[in-house]
Design an enzyme around this catalytic site. Structure first.
Site, PDB file in Angstrom:
ATOM      1  CB  THR A 161     -11.949   3.154   5.447  1.00  0.00           C
ATOM      2  OG1 THR A 161     -11.728   3.354   4.048  1.00  0.00           O
ATOM      3  CG2 THR A 161     -10.841   3.811   6.237  1.00  0.00           C
TER       4      THR A 161
ATOM      5  CG  PHE B  20     -20.211  11.850  11.224  1.00  0.00           C
ATOM      6  CD1 PHE B  20     -21.217  12.385  12.014  1.00  0.00           C
ATOM      7  CD2 PHE B  20     -20.551  11.273  10.004  1.00  0.00           C
ATOM      8  CE1 PHE B  20     -22.547  12.342  11.595  1.00  0.00           C
ATOM      9  CE2 PHE B  20     -21.876  11.216   9.585  1.00  0.00           C
ATOM     10  CZ  PHE B  20     -22.873  11.750  10.383  1.00  0.00           C
TER      11      PHE B  20
ATOM     12  N   PRO C 105      -1.288   8.152  12.585  1.00  0.00           N
ATOM     13  CG  PRO C 105      -0.485   7.100  10.680  1.00  0.00           C
ATOM     14  CD  PRO C 105      -1.180   6.827  11.973  1.00  0.00           C
TER      15      PRO C 105
ATOM     16  CB  CYS D 246       1.376  -0.958   7.825  1.00  0.00           C
ATOM     17  SG  CYS D 246       1.054   0.494   6.843  1.00  0.00           S
ATOM     18  CB  ALA D 247      -2.710  -4.891   6.765  1.00  0.00           C
TER      19      ALA D 247
ATOM     20  N   GLY E  93       0.848  -1.199   0.000  1.00  0.00           N
ATOM     21  CA  GLY E  93       0.000   0.000   0.000  1.00  0.00           C
ATOM     22  C   GLY E  93       0.882   1.246   0.000  1.00  0.00           C
TER      23      GLY E  93
ATOM     24  CE1 TYR F  20      -9.011   2.863   9.169  1.00  0.00           C
ATOM     25  CE2 TYR F  20      -9.099   4.860  10.496  1.00  0.00           C
ATOM     26  CZ  TYR F  20      -8.428   4.037   9.607  1.00  0.00           C
ATOM     27  OH  TYR F  20      -7.171   4.392   9.175  1.00  0.00           O
TER      28      TYR F  20
HETATM   29  N1  CAA Z   1     -20.096  15.658  11.549  1.00  0.00           N
HETATM   30  C1  CAA Z   1     -21.366  15.923  11.897  1.00  0.00           C
HETATM   31  N2  CAA Z   1     -22.436  15.677  11.117  1.00  0.00           N
HETATM   32  C2  CAA Z   1     -22.195  15.127   9.931  1.00  0.00           C
HETATM   33  C3  CAA Z   1     -20.892  14.822   9.497  1.00  0.00           C
HETATM   34  C4  CAA Z   1     -19.835  15.127  10.351  1.00  0.00           C
HETATM   35  N3  CAA Z   1     -18.551  14.873  10.008  1.00  0.00           N
HETATM   36  N4  CAA Z   1     -21.007  14.271   8.252  1.00  0.00           N
HETATM   37  C5  CAA Z   1     -22.322  14.239   7.945  1.00  0.00           C
HETATM   38  N5  CAA Z   1     -23.023  14.762   8.945  1.00  0.00           N
HETATM   39  C6  CAA Z   1     -24.451  14.942   9.033  1.00  0.00           C
HETATM   40  C7  CAA Z   1     -24.996  15.484   7.711  1.00  0.00           C
HETATM   41  O1  CAA Z   1     -24.939  16.894   7.721  1.00  0.00           O
HETATM   42  C8  CAA Z   1     -26.411  14.956   7.704  1.00  0.00           C
HETATM   43  O2  CAA Z   1     -27.216  15.728   8.616  1.00  0.00           O
HETATM   44  P1  CAA Z   1     -28.807  15.890   8.359  1.00  0.00           P
HETATM   45  O3  CAA Z   1     -29.379  14.493   8.425  1.00  0.00           O
HETATM   46  O4  CAA Z   1     -29.221  16.773   9.472  1.00  0.00           O
HETATM   47  O5  CAA Z   1     -28.911  16.498   7.019  1.00  0.00           O
HETATM   48  C9  CAA Z   1     -26.242  13.596   8.324  1.00  0.00           C
HETATM   49  O6  CAA Z   1     -25.059  13.670   9.176  1.00  0.00           O
HETATM   50  C10 CAA Z   1     -26.010  12.567   7.225  1.00  0.00           C
HETATM   51  O7  CAA Z   1     -25.762  11.345   7.829  1.00  0.00           O
HETATM   52  P2  CAA Z   1     -25.529  10.114   6.902  1.00  0.00           P
HETATM   53  O8  CAA Z   1     -25.297   8.932   7.747  1.00  0.00           O
HETATM   54  O9  CAA Z   1     -26.669  10.035   5.894  1.00  0.00           O
HETATM   55  O10 CAA Z   1     -24.209  10.540   6.178  1.00  0.00           O
HETATM   56  P3  CAA Z   1     -23.736  10.146   4.740  1.00  0.00           P
HETATM   57  O11 CAA Z   1     -24.137   8.745   4.429  1.00  0.00           O
HETATM   58  O12 CAA Z   1     -24.119  11.211   3.814  1.00  0.00           O
HETATM   59  O13 CAA Z   1     -22.147  10.234   4.903  1.00  0.00           O
HETATM   60  C11 CAA Z   1     -20.059   9.360   5.593  1.00  0.00           C
HETATM   61  C12 CAA Z   1     -21.520   9.503   5.923  1.00  0.00           C
HETATM   62  C13 CAA Z   1     -19.878   8.500   4.342  1.00  0.00           C
HETATM   63  C14 CAA Z   1     -19.378   8.670   6.754  1.00  0.00           C
HETATM   64  C15 CAA Z   1     -19.439  10.734   5.356  1.00  0.00           C
HETATM   65  O14 CAA Z   1     -19.789  11.585   6.441  1.00  0.00           O
HETATM   66  C16 CAA Z   1     -17.951  10.692   5.265  1.00  0.00           C
HETATM   67  O15 CAA Z   1     -17.368  10.206   4.307  1.00  0.00           O
HETATM   68  N6  CAA Z   1     -17.246  11.214   6.281  1.00  0.00           N
HETATM   69  C17 CAA Z   1     -15.815  11.226   6.357  1.00  0.00           C
HETATM   70  C18 CAA Z   1     -15.318  10.017   7.100  1.00  0.00           C
HETATM   71  C19 CAA Z   1     -13.804  10.082   7.232  1.00  0.00           C
HETATM   72  O16 CAA Z   1     -13.229  11.074   7.653  1.00  0.00           O
HETATM   73  N7  CAA Z   1     -13.111   8.997   6.899  1.00  0.00           N
HETATM   74  C20 CAA Z   1     -11.696   8.976   6.962  1.00  0.00           C
HETATM   75  C21 CAA Z   1     -11.193   8.023   5.894  1.00  0.00           C
HETATM   76  S1  CAA Z   1      -9.413   8.087   5.749  1.00  0.00           S
HETATM   77  C22 CAA Z   1      -8.871   7.344   7.133  1.00  0.00           C
HETATM   78  O17 CAA Z   1      -9.595   6.798   7.894  1.00  0.00           O
HETATM   79  C23 CAA Z   1      -7.389   7.367   7.333  1.00  0.00           C
HETATM   80  C24 CAA Z   1      -7.077   7.836   8.680  1.00  0.00           C
HETATM   81  O18 CAA Z   1      -6.680   7.039   9.508  1.00  0.00           O
HETATM   82  C25 CAA Z   1      -7.161   9.279   9.023  1.00  0.00           C
END
Ligand code: CAA
Length: 249
Positions: A95, A151, A186, A91-92, A13, A156
């Site tokens: 998400t 959120f 990280p 490290c594997a 990766g 994870y």
């Molecule tokens: N905080 C608060 N509220 C949030 C929010 C957040 N971060 N994200 C969405 N909402 C709210 C929306 O505004 C919406 O509110 P209303 O219902 O009042 O309109 C509601 O929550 C939507 O909820 P859903 O469950 O329907 O959300 P969704 O399906 O549209 O999206 C999600 C959910 C796919 C998790 C999306 O929020 C997302 O991708 N978030 C980012 C997750 C993230 O940071 N992942 C990191 C990946 S990388 C990694 O993990 C590496 C590492 O180690 C750092």
């Protein structure tokens, strides 16, 4: 420079490659363990060949970190090709982001198996050798989101927090045998995993990072490299944040 044998899971990766490269630069013989070697088009051979031209050898070992027996075979193969494993970097990781209401059992199980069960599945096969030889370095790659929660990441965040629990418990068990166990957490980096976050959400996340950008995998690898060195003998049971100031605690 130190002559050690290292194994890096998720080794082909983006972060895994940076860690492998770093460890070879520090003089290690490195085995990159990855399921992608069996399941997708990029088998890592081009990368391996490029490093070999610079005199740095990486062994590519196919294996599934969710499967205990597969890990046993992978470790046995690495040890027969390179020698006993002195350094393990877990490290594997994957998400399957969804808020809990939308998260299905498959999305929970896959993330817990790949990110947390894996740590047991691989470490179990190297720990006795490390303690018997009186030297070992284990680094578990966790996440900012295992420390602060995110959120859409109950799966994870739980797995990543669990990794550090494992780190602290094992660190106590093996401290007197010359084996250190640490966690590196990280933040958001310039990887495909992070780029999969929807653009608008990712832009807002980057705005929260005081350094004002995503991290580079080589920055994480430099810290991992140090923790794997002989010099890091007094560091154990620690959890290092490396996140551009995104979360300070
Ligand atoms: N905080 C608060 N509220 C949030 C929010 C957040 N971060 N994200 C969405 N909402 C709210 C929306 O505004 C919406 O509110 P209303 O219902 O009042 O309109 C509601 O929550 C939507 O909820 P859903 O469950 O329907 O959300 P969704 O399906 O549209 O999206 C999600 C959910 C796919 C998790 C999306 O929020 C997302 O991708 N978030 C980012 C997750 C993230 O940071 N992942 C990191 C990946 S990388 C990694 O993990 C590496 C590492 O180690 C750092």
């Amino acid at each position: 420079m130190f002559e050690r044998v290292a194994m890096v899971t998720g080794g082909i990766g983006e972060l895994g490659r940076s860690i492998c490269e770093r460890l070879t630069r520090q003089g290690c013989r490195v085995a990159a363990l990855d399921i992608a070697l069996t399941t997708n088009g990029d088998d890592g051979r081009g990368w391996q060949a490029g490093l070999a031209r610079e005199g740095r050898d990486i062994a590519l070992i196919a294996g599934d970190v969710t499967d205990f027996d597969s890990c046993a075979h992978a470790v046995a193969r690495a040890e027969s090709e390179l020698g006993p494993v002195d350094i393990l970097v877990n490290c594997a990781g994957i998400t399957r982001d969804a808020s809990l209401g939308k998260l299905d059992k498959g999305g929970w199980d896959a993330v817990l198996a790949t990110n947390l069960d894996s740590v047991f599945n691989v470490t179990k096969h190297v720990i006795d050798g490390m303690t018997q030889r009186g030297f070992g370095r284990i680094v578990n790659i966790s996440s900012l989101n295992g420390v602060k929660g995110q959120f859409g990441q109950t799966n994870y965040s739980a797995a990543k927090a669990g990794m550090h629990g494992f780190t602290m418990a094992l660190a106590r068990e093996v401290a007197r045998k010359g084996v250190t166990v640490n966690t590196v957490s990280p933040g958001y980096m310039n990887t495909r995993m992070v780029e999969a976050v929807p653009r608008g959400i990712l832009d807002r996340i980057v705005e929260e990072i005081p350094v004002g950008r995503l991290g580079d995998t080589r920055e994480i690898a430099a810290l991992v490299g140090f923790l794997c060195s002989d010099e890091a003998a007094f560091i154990t049971g620690a959890n290092y944040s490396i996140n551009g100031g995104h979360h300070m605690h």
